[in-house]
Design an enzyme around this catalytic site. Structure first.
Site, mmCIF file in Angstrom:
data_model
loop_
_atom_site.group_PDB
_atom_site.id
_atom_site.type_symbol
_atom_site.label_atom_id
_atom_site.label_comp_id
_atom_site.label_asym_id
_atom_site.label_seq_id
_atom_site.Cartn_x
_atom_site.Cartn_y
_atom_site.Cartn_z
ATOM 1 C CG ASP A 48 -1.786 1.215 1.483
ATOM 2 O OD1 ASP A 48 -2.268 1.608 0.279
ATOM 3 O OD2 ASP A 48 -1.906 1.622 2.518
ATOM 4 C CB THR A 96 -1.653 3.736 -3.778
ATOM 5 O OG1 THR A 96 -2.299 4.890 -3.267
ATOM 6 C CG2 THR A 96 -1.186 3.895 -5.358
ATOM 7 N NE ARG A 139 -7.546 8.421 -9.978
ATOM 8 C CZ ARG A 139 -7.742 9.364 -9.166
ATOM 9 N NH1 ARG A 139 -7.970 9.083 -7.870
ATOM 10 N NH2 ARG A 139 -7.157 10.652 -9.154
ATOM 11 C CG ASN A 181 -7.298 1.022 2.419
ATOM 12 O OD1 ASN A 181 -6.615 0.823 3.225
ATOM 13 N ND2 ASN A 181 -7.071 1.870 1.427
#
Lengths: 346, 1146
Positions: B422, B677, B768, B796
């Site tokens: 991430d 990301t 995205r 997430n």
């Protein structure tokens, strides 16, 4: 379930922090040997140089043992020239016949002077004392004490006769070796001392002094030797020796000791009672008379292997020394690291 | 049984659609008697009443024997003798002794865990709680809480079950509460996933449902109504239900309930003296209980390999058993029947033919080392402890230690091939600082890099420029931040989002301070004047909407505003028709190139009528039970349009320390990096550049995959693939960049091509992407048989972390959610280097040795048994007695090898300098069928040496069973001591003690046993030790057994040396290591990398070979061109599609 509340979480984290120790940080001082040429070559050289003398001394010790081996199973049975099958049947019926006199006389010459103590062994070949049906067929509890005479587990089929326990029970005892030898030299009987041939520990602890043979060899089929019911088991040294089962199908067991020296070229006359049946399974019976040294009886295996291993070690050492001289290779040369040659290739 | 309960219960639940009565006495609630009846039925049928108590005692002792064949063979050996050949059962106990002991160890461990769990369950179940029943408040045990009871809590109480809040101390107020980090003690060991559970320790606001507002405390006792709620699930972010109160409290208006109105189990109540709520889920049906499932245990590659080898050994064992069994039967019939002293019965039982094969099965059962399971469990625990203990992986700032939650997968760390990371919070610090802004076309903060000290901005604020002030207002209001005033009067902000906190802080620095929040009333102080707003609605942020808005009413003027902030593509397309958004788009572009996070701020004034109409729709959407999230998003969409864009705020998120070095080292180690990301492309690329993710221009090349339609994506994908194939041979750093939209198409329609690309590419940047896409990418790489490691810090990333072979969580600022779901949690990204190169590598090496050695020693003793059977009439006699066999497996050979896990082949420093050495672990060079064949051969050779030498040196008159077996056994012990010594690379004092001490212990133990008259071995060991030939035999066995091994090892070490050997030599001889310094990673300065944007001037984009790095800004700018519709962003369809996907995934 969570026991503390959240605010203590971070503080417990730090409080449970172990004290710095070399163990937890995996930083214990360590000795890190590597296989340098010097170390390895020295090791092989030393091994080789040490092993050859040990092997040679072992060989010479083995050589100094004087032993007489006489296979008598063939000779001590009436010769029969009919076809082999019939002959075998006759031999078996001969050996199984109780009434026949199976005395057999053998002579041999002492090749070298034999110093006392001289050991008399019987050797059986092709006799599987290590067979699993056989080797388990005993009950040491029964042998150990008179009160346990009913403990005959594992002893089948030689456990009981008509509900009475057989003492000693089991196949091993039942198949006790029962050839006997009497030696004479120049027609003078040569006494064989049969005391102390069994292990001391067997006499003192494994076999009880109050356990007497009972119901032993009282029903057909009768296996091997019989036992004197007046003598407790721990005095029956032949039995004790027999019950130390052998690892290999070919083994020697101590029969007794001759406690005088035998001179070279003396003729020894042996009178054998050839009772024990090895004919059904074509086993061999041998009489062995032997002296001992520090390595025990005659056995040159260790000596030979020692010399061989020592030789191989020397050979390896020499090979590596040649390698080292002809094609030296620096240890830990970073040039050998492939990624140093072509960076970023992998 | 419990499983059956659960199913029955759920099916009934569905029927009644989760209808629960809030009741005092059955008779008094006439209106819902039907439901009530059902409820009662359920209660009686399934013992629904006290399931909190039932719930916790859930542990069926289950032992996972990792190696299936082991288990199988144990059972096989175990059952057969007892069932078929009854008199062998005692025998089997002897042989199976070691395995029983090991199984007992496992059971004991499980039982201990269970007992601890039982204690903690009991404590939780017997906790006393105030509830209202029959209108009377009374104190009961927590396990007696029923659904529908009203529970009273005081401040700092732990919530005993899931409640719907009814009332609190402050009438219109809110409760601050805290979600505890769950499962502290009892559950740690059993890998209970805290997955979807929020591990945060922040305070969270909980609101009383509108229907219950204003009800007097006394009346709360008598409250009645119906709550409709969904069947229990584990989603702690959703609680889509509604409540209807019975008269006299309110009319039959349905009041929506959300997760904001609930108090979840195991949380603590703060900031209010009391609260009361109605129990909706209890026991195992609470949100916490539902998410406490047993996770699928992760199997490492090493474990899989061990299983495979075990399987091979098992097959080998069966073959041996069959061959020897047949041979034994043949021998029995031809030879053994002649042996009169064996007395084979002429007629055996029916199973006679089976006896000999079963004998051999017993003999060979030790071929598969049962101890390996226990040994591996032990050493894996130690690996995990080493990680926990490591002082070099402590985050000094937050004092967070690294933690291995999953103790079973350390070896996999050394075999990682792909790292998926991430960006925010993982590579960066997630410490947001407001740096620049662009307000109505004017750029602030560009000169000095800090807008807060930009004189122009300060001037604009003091001069009262409307745009600027409005901008600041949005910064201060449009959020869910709670200001907390400390006793000294300072205001600190509690926020769930770091961005929001940064904005509010910045606004406060610019004199627009958010000072107080009281229910829905916000107080803003601007230049000492107090402005008051009422928050009417909050349109929450979701990762799909990518924006959040608030509807506020100015308490003075009564005007209603919609204030929004969000990602550029979620805000800019919704500007009112005439507004020029070009400057904003450019600002976004520019900030993104600097690696800053951007937020667009916009607002709109609402008509009262418009608002009223919308508000009712919004309320309705909020009270739907099905697809609420989607419907709410749709309704929000209707309000969020015709914005007046005010400006762009840029927030800096600095890279963590040591990130570039870590990535460079790990890439050298042959690990491929993918960055996943949610940020935008340019920001992602900039971060990627600055942290060595991709090399700058001449060396590296970026390939874009983009497109809005299938065709475009397909073409772009093919081009990239082509380039990739061509450049693959060149020493060039090629990376591809893909955004979420193209990724979705690629994954859906061109999975094969994309998979090929994934395999070819060492580096990828995916921007995205949604959480589920992250997980999909992990799945994709896993399906190509790669070992993946996912690292992230936020909620997430949880799915990705759970999906990957190894999940690493950063215990960062976004809470502990990721860290709790992960197998390893570390404080900073840079510790990953040490985690992989040091801990992972050592673990792999050690396990490789340990497992193969375990096979070696078991095979050794087993081969000797097999050889012995050839001279014992193939009857299956065991050479060794059962006690010795057991001790051999459990004690003599286990202890030294367990200590060998302290072995270090190379020092940590050397490994860090030469990360390439990890290749040996990655490729599984130390544990594979061929190395195993080596060990197999070694055990065969050693068995021959021991067997031949012992039976020949102990031949003839010395050929006594017990003696020969002890000679052979001591031969094995001597050999194994030297084998361990030869394979050990570094001897610490512990290893010396273990190896040589074990040898001494062998003699001491056997002397003790030999001194016991009752043992079969009485006096044996003393007799042997007195004989010179015994010692000569031992020396010979060692020399003959180890000589060739040493010679071979030396040859390979010197003339066919592996890289590990070379580094060992270099490290230990001292000399040449100094010259190795030149390949030490050179630290790169952050400054140098943070400003590479200027070099990337737009070029034409004619060919894909063109480095797309420089090309990308141009490409994006084009689509921002005036009049160009934002066709890449298709709000409706995309929202809908992603929602349906999410629903499916849930």
């Amino acid at each position: 379930m969570p026991s503390g509340d959240g605010s203590t979480k971070s503080s417990t984290k730090t409080s449970t922090k172990p004290k710095y120790s070399r163990f937890t940080q995996q930083e214990l001082p360590a000795c890190k040997p590597i296989l340098t040429p010097g170390l390895v070559m020295a090791a092989f050289l030393i091994l080789g140089l040490a092993f050859i003398p040990i092997g040679l001394s072992h060989l010479s010790a083995s050589d100094s043992v004087v032993q007489l081996i006489d296979r008598y199973d063939e000779a001590c049975i009436p010769a029969d020239n009919s076809n082999p099958e019939e002959a075998n049947g006759k031999r078996i019926s001969y050996i199984q016949d109780d009434k026949t006199d199976k005395t057999c006389t053998r002579n041999f010459t002492v090749p070298q002077k034999m110093k006392q103590p001289i050991f008399v062994y019987y050797q059986l070949d092709e006799f599987y004392q290590n067979h699993r049906r056989y080797v388990r067929s005993r009950n040491d509890q029964q042998y150990g004490s008179a009160s346990a005479e009913r403990k005959t587990a594992n002893c089948d089929p030689e456990a009981e006769v008509n509900g009475n326990p057989i003492v000693p029970c089991g196949l091993i005892a039942w198949s006790l070796f029962n050839d006997t030898y009497s030696l004479s030299r120049n027609d003078v009987a040569l006494p064989i001392n049969k005391n102390g041939i069994a292990w001391e520990s067997d006499k003192t602890s494994r076999f009880g002094s109050d356990v007497y043979p009972k119901n032993f060899q009282t029903r057909s089929p009768i296996g091997g030797g019989k036992l004197n019911e007046k003598i407790p088991l721990n005095q029956q040294e032949d039995l004790l020796v027999w019950m130390r089962t052998a690892t290999l199908p070919s083994f020697r067991k101590l029969y007794g000791r001759i406690e005088t020296d035998l001179e070279e070229n003396e003729i020894i006359k042996v009178v054998i009672q050839n009772n024990y049946n090895t004919y059904t399974f074509s086993g061999k019976k041998k009489l062995v008379i032997s002296t001992t040294t520090w390595i025990g009886g005659k056995n040159d295996f260790l000596g030979r292997v020692y010399v061989t291993v020592g030789g191989i070690c020397l050979l390896i050492a020499i090979t590596y020394i040649i390698f080292y001289l002809v094609k030296p290779r620096p240890l830990g040369d970073p040039a050998y690291l492939s990624w140093n040659k072509v960076p970023a290739s992998n | 049984m419990p499983g059956f309960y659960a199913k029955l219960r759920l099916s009934l639940r569905k029927e009644v659609l989760g209808l629960l009565c809030v009741k005092h006495s059955p008779a008094s609630v006439s209106g819902c008697s039907y439901h009530h009846k059902l409820l009662v039925n359920i209660l009686q049928a399934n013992n629904f009443v006290n399931f909190l108590g039932n719930g916790y005692t859930l542990n069926a002792t289950e032992i996972h024997v990792g190696c299936a064949p082991i288990h199988e063979s144990v059972l096989f050996v175990d059952c057969l003798p007892t069932t078929v050949v009854s008199d062998y059962s005692r025998e089997s106990c002897k042989y199976m002794g070691p395995s029983y002991i090991h199984l007992c160890c496992l059971c004991y461990k499980e039982a201990w865990d269970d007992y601890n769990r039982y204690l903690s369950d009991k404590k939780a179940n017997e906790k006393e709680v105030w509830i209202v029943r029959q209108g009377i408040r009374k104190l009961i045990q927590a396990q007696d809480i029923h659904v529908g009871n009203i529970v009273w809590l005081r401040e700092n109480d732990e919530v005993p079950c899931d409640l719907v809040l009814l009332g609190t101390q402050i009438l219109r107020g809110f409760v601050m509460w805290r979600l505890m980090s769950y499962g502290l003690t009892g559950y740690e060991s059993s890998n209970i996933p805290t997955a979807a559970l929020d591990g945060e320790t922040d305070l969270k606001t909980r609101l009383i449902p509108s229907a219950c507002m204003g009800i007097d405390v006394e009346l709360l006792h008598k409250i009645k109504g119906v709550i409709e709620c969904p069947t229990p699930d584990k989603d702690i972010r959703r609680f889509d239900s509604n409540m209807r109160l019975f008269p006299p409290f309110l009319d039959n208006d349905v009041c929506p309930l959300t997760i904001k109105n609930t108090l979840l189990q195991s949380c603590y109540l703060r900031n209010t003296e009391w609260a009361c709520g109605v129990a909706v889920y209890t026991g195992n049906e609470t949100k916490l209980g539902m998410s406490r499932g047993v996770p699928e245990p992760k199997l490492t590659a090493v474990d899989a390999m061990i299983d495979k080898l075990t399987g091979a050994i098992f097959v080998f064992q069966i073959v041996v058993v069959i061959v020897l069994g047949i041979a034994g039967n043949v021998w029995k019939d031809t030879e053994a029947r002649k042996l009169w002293y064996v007395r084979y019965p002429t007629e055996g039982p029916w199973y006679e033919l089976l006896i000999i094969p079963l004998r051999f099965e017993l003999l060979c059962s030790i071929m598969i080392p049962i101890s390996i399971k226990v040994s591996l469990d032990l050493v894996k625990g130690l690996y995990a402890k080493f990680i926990d203990w490591d002082d070099q992986m402590v985050d000094v700032e937050t004092e967070t230690r690294s933690h291995a939650a999953n103790t079973a997968i350390s070896e996999d760390l050394g075999q990682v091939e792909y790292i998926l990371t991430d960006k925010t919070g993982t590579l960066t610090e997630n410490k947001m600082i407001f740096k620049r802004c662009c307000i109505s076309g004017r750029f602030y903060g560009n000169e000095n890099g800090d807008a807060l000290t930009d004189v122009q901005l300060l001037n604009a604020v003091s001069s009262g420029s409307t745009d600027v002030i409005q901008f600041l207002k949005i910064m201060a209001i449009c959020n869910t931040v709670i200001p907390v005033r400390s006793k000294s009067g300072d205001i600190s902000y509690k926020a769930q989002s770091q961005d929001e906190e940064a904005l509010v802080r910045a606004a406060a620095r610019l004199h627009m301070a958010f000072v107080n929040k009281n229910g829905n009333i916000l107080d803003i102080s601007f230049n000492a004047s107090l402005v008051r707003y009422e928050v009417l609605d909050i349109l929450e942020f979701t990762s799909d909407r990518k924006r959040m808005s608030v509807v506020v009413k100015d308490c003075q003027s009564g005007k209603i505003f919609l204030l929004s902030k969000g990602a550029d593509e979620a805000i800019l397309p919704h500007a009112y028709a005439g507004q020029q958004i070009r400057t904003f788009a450019e600002a976004v572009e520019q900030y993104a190139q600097l690696g800053l996070r951007t937020l667009c701020l916009a607002w709109r004034e609402l008509d009262h009528d418009e608002y009223q109409e919308w508000a009712s729709m919004f309320k309705e959407a909020n009270s739907t039970l099905v697809d609420r999230e989607w419907r709410v998003a749709e309704v929000c969409q209707r309000l969020e349009h015709d914005f007046e864009i005010l400006g762009v705020a840029a927030i800096e998120d600095r890279l963590q320390d040591g990130v570039p070095e870590t990535i460079e080292t790990l890439r050298k180690a042959g690990i491929n990096f993918w960055m996943l990301t949610g940020d935008k492309q340019n920001t992602a690329i900039q971060i990627a550049l600055s942290c060595n993710f991709v090399s700058p221009e001449p060396k590296g090349q970026l390939l874009m995959i983009n497109g809005k339609t299938e065709d475009e994506v397909c073409r772009s994908l093919e081009r990239v693939l082509l380039t990739m194939r061509i450049t693959n041979s060149e020493p060039k750093d090629v990376a591809f960049v893909v955004d979420g939209w193209a990724l979705e198409i690629a994954l859906k329609h061109y999975r094969k091509a994309f998979t090929e690309l994934a395999v070819l590419s060492r580096t990828a940047i995916c921007c995205r992407v949604t959480p589920s896409q992250k997980a999909q990418l992990v799945e994709l790489l896993k399906s190509c048989e790669y070992r993946t490691l996912a690292i992230g810090d936020g909620g997430n990333d949880v799915r990705m972390i759970q999906q990957a072979d190894i999940g690493v969580g950063i215990s960062g600022r976004e809470g502990l959610q990721a860290a709790r779901a992960a197998d390893y949690s570390i404080g900073k990204f840079r510790f990953l280097r040490r985690l992989i190169l040091v801990h992972g590598r050592y673990s792999y090496n050690r396990t490789a040795f340990l497992s193969q050695y375990s096979f070696y020693k078991s095979l050794l003793i087993c081969f000797i048994q097999i050889f012995f059977s050839f001279i014992s009439g193939v009857s299956g006699t065991s050479l060794f007695n059962s006690v010795s066999l057991m001790a051999y497996n459990v004690f003599y050979t286990s202890v030294p090898v367990l200590i060998s896990v302290l072995d270090k082949d190379l020092s940590e420093r050397t490994v860090m300098q030469h990360p390439q050495i990890l290749f040996y672990c990655q490729a599984g060079r130390l544990l594979n069928p061929s190395t195993f064949a080596g060990w197999f051969g070694r055990s065969l050779f050693h068995a021959i040496v021991v067997f031949v030498i012992s039976i020949h040196s102990y031949a003839f008159e010395k050929s006594e069973m017990e003696e020969v077996s002890m000679v052979a056994l001591s031969g094995c012990i001597w050999l194994q001591a030297f084998v361990v010594a030869l394979e050990t690379n570094s001897f610490t004092i512990l290893q010396h003690i273990a190896i040589w001490g074990n040898l001494v212990a062998f003699y001491v133990i056997n002397w003790i046993v030999s001194a016991l008259p009752s043992s079969g071995m009485y006096t044996i060991m003393f007799r042997l030790c007195k004989q010179p030939s015994y010692w000569i035999t031992m020396i010979l066995i060692v020399a003959a057994g180890m000589g060739p091994v040493l010679a071979l090892k030396y040859f390979r070490y010197t003339y066919r040396s592996s890289k590990i050997n070379i580094l060992q030599q270099a490290e230990r001889l001292g000399g040449p290591i100094l010259s190795l310094g030149n390949i030490e990673p050179q630290p790169r300065s952050l400054e140098k990398d943070l400003s590479p944007l200027s070099i990337s001037q737009p070029k034409g984009r004619n060919s894909v070979y063109e480095p797309l790095l420089s090309d990308s800004p141009n490409a994006t700018r084009r689509s921002f061109g005036p009049g160009a519709p934002f066709d890449f962003f298709q709000p409706q369809s995309r929202l809908a599609s992603s929602y349906t996907r999410n629903c499916k995934d849930n």
